[in-house]
Design a protein around this motif. Structure first.
Motif, PDB file in Angstrom:
ATOM      1  N   ASP A  14       4.880 -68.605  20.911  1.00  0.00           N
ATOM      2  CA  ASP A  14       3.588 -69.266  20.705  1.00  0.00           C
ATOM      3  C   ASP A  14       2.497 -68.360  20.140  1.00  0.00           C
ATOM      4  O   ASP A  14       1.329 -68.749  20.123  1.00  0.00           O
ATOM      5  CB  ASP A  14       3.085 -69.924  22.000  1.00  0.00           C
ATOM      6  CG  ASP A  14       4.052 -70.998  22.474  1.00  0.00           C
ATOM      7  OD1 ASP A  14       4.612 -71.718  21.623  1.00  0.00           O
ATOM      8  OD2 ASP A  14       4.259 -71.112  23.694  1.00  0.00           O
ATOM      9  N   ASP A  16       0.494 -66.466  17.041  1.00  0.00           N
ATOM     10  CA  ASP A  16       0.194 -66.804  15.661  1.00  0.00           C
ATOM     11  C   ASP A  16       0.234 -65.523  14.825  1.00  0.00           C
ATOM     12  O   ASP A  16      -0.321 -64.506  15.253  1.00  0.00           O
ATOM     13  CB  ASP A  16      -1.197 -67.433  15.606  1.00  0.00           C
ATOM     14  CG  ASP A  16      -1.523 -68.002  14.257  1.00  0.00           C
ATOM     15  OD1 ASP A  16      -1.483 -67.239  13.262  1.00  0.00           O
ATOM     16  OD2 ASP A  16      -1.836 -69.191  14.172  1.00  0.00           O
ATOM     17  N   SER A  18      -1.501 -64.639  12.543  1.00  0.00           N
ATOM     18  CA  SER A  18      -2.834 -64.186  12.151  1.00  0.00           C
ATOM     19  C   SER A  18      -3.312 -63.010  13.000  1.00  0.00           C
ATOM     20  O   SER A  18      -4.263 -62.319  12.608  1.00  0.00           O
ATOM     21  CB  SER A  18      -3.838 -65.330  12.216  1.00  0.00           C
ATOM     22  OG  SER A  18      -4.034 -65.747  13.555  1.00  0.00           O
ATOM     23  N   SER A  41      11.624 -72.908  16.967  1.00  0.00           N
ATOM     24  CA  SER A  41      10.514 -72.013  17.301  1.00  0.00           C
ATOM     25  C   SER A  41      10.990 -70.571  17.398  1.00  0.00           C
ATOM     26  O   SER A  41      10.244 -69.647  17.064  1.00  0.00           O
ATOM     27  CB  SER A  41       9.841 -72.456  18.600  1.00  0.00           C
ATOM     28  OG  SER A  41      10.760 -72.416  19.672  1.00  0.00           O
ATOM     29  N   ARG A  44      11.131 -69.124  13.858  1.00  0.00           N
ATOM     30  CA  ARG A  44       9.794 -69.005  13.252  1.00  0.00           C
ATOM     31  C   ARG A  44       9.030 -67.799  13.780  1.00  0.00           C
ATOM     32  O   ARG A  44       7.965 -67.481  13.284  1.00  0.00           O
ATOM     33  CB  ARG A  44       8.990 -70.283  13.468  1.00  0.00           C
ATOM     34  CG  ARG A  44       9.489 -71.437  12.601  1.00  0.00           C
ATOM     35  CD  ARG A  44       8.520 -72.610  12.624  1.00  0.00           C
ATOM     36  NE  ARG A  44       8.333 -73.154  13.953  1.00  0.00           N
ATOM     37  CZ  ARG A  44       8.955 -74.231  14.434  1.00  0.00           C
ATOM     38  NH1 ARG A  44       9.805 -74.892  13.683  1.00  0.00           N
ATOM     39  NH2 ARG A  44       8.717 -74.648  15.662  1.00  0.00           N
ATOM     40  N   ARG A  45       9.559 -67.095  14.743  1.00  0.00           N
ATOM     41  CA  ARG A  45       8.911 -65.897  15.298  1.00  0.00           C
ATOM     42  C   ARG A  45       9.223 -64.642  14.489  1.00  0.00           C
ATOM     43  O   ARG A  45       8.572 -63.628  14.656  1.00  0.00           O
ATOM     44  CB  ARG A  45       9.386 -65.674  16.737  1.00  0.00           C
ATOM     45  CG  ARG A  45       8.990 -66.778  17.685  1.00  0.00           C
ATOM     46  CD  ARG A  45       9.613 -66.618  19.064  1.00  0.00           C
ATOM     47  NE  ARG A  45       9.381 -65.277  19.578  1.00  0.00           N
ATOM     48  CZ  ARG A  45      10.229 -64.623  20.376  1.00  0.00           C
ATOM     49  NH1 ARG A  45      11.359 -65.176  20.755  1.00  0.00           N
ATOM     50  NH2 ARG A  45       9.942 -63.416  20.799  1.00  0.00           N
TER      51      ARG A  45
END
Length: 87
Positions: A14, A16, A18, A41, A44-45
């Motif tokens: 979880d 981001d 950014s 998920s 996507r890490r």
């Protein structure tokens, strides 16, 4: 010039990407997904850190040491040449 290692950054669940914006912009680096189009998920890490051609391994190592302490980063390392992505 030898073969350059890939630099891998793994975000915590979880997190981001950014969180790395400022350190990477200052070093003229960018993140690219290791698994573009990933649907899980977990996949996507994973990111590859892309450097400018003149960036030395010592500069990358210093940056990695710095970003390992950033909240949201699970791992950051140089992958040895020839190592394959996990499947």
């Amino acid at each position: 010039m030898g073969i350059r290692s890939e630099v891998v950054v793994v975000l915590r669940q979880d997190a981001d990407p950014s969180v790395l914006r400022h350190p990477l912009q200052a070093a003229h680096l960018r993140l690219e997904p290791m698994f573009p189009g990933a649907t899980t998920s977990e996949d996507r890490r994973w990111y590859l850190l892309v450097s400018e051609p003149g960036t030395s391994d010592a500069e990358l190592d210093a940056l990695l040491q710095n970003i390992r302490g950033i909240r949201g980063i699970a791992a950051a390392y140089r992958k040895p040449p020839g190592a394959r992505h996990r499947s």
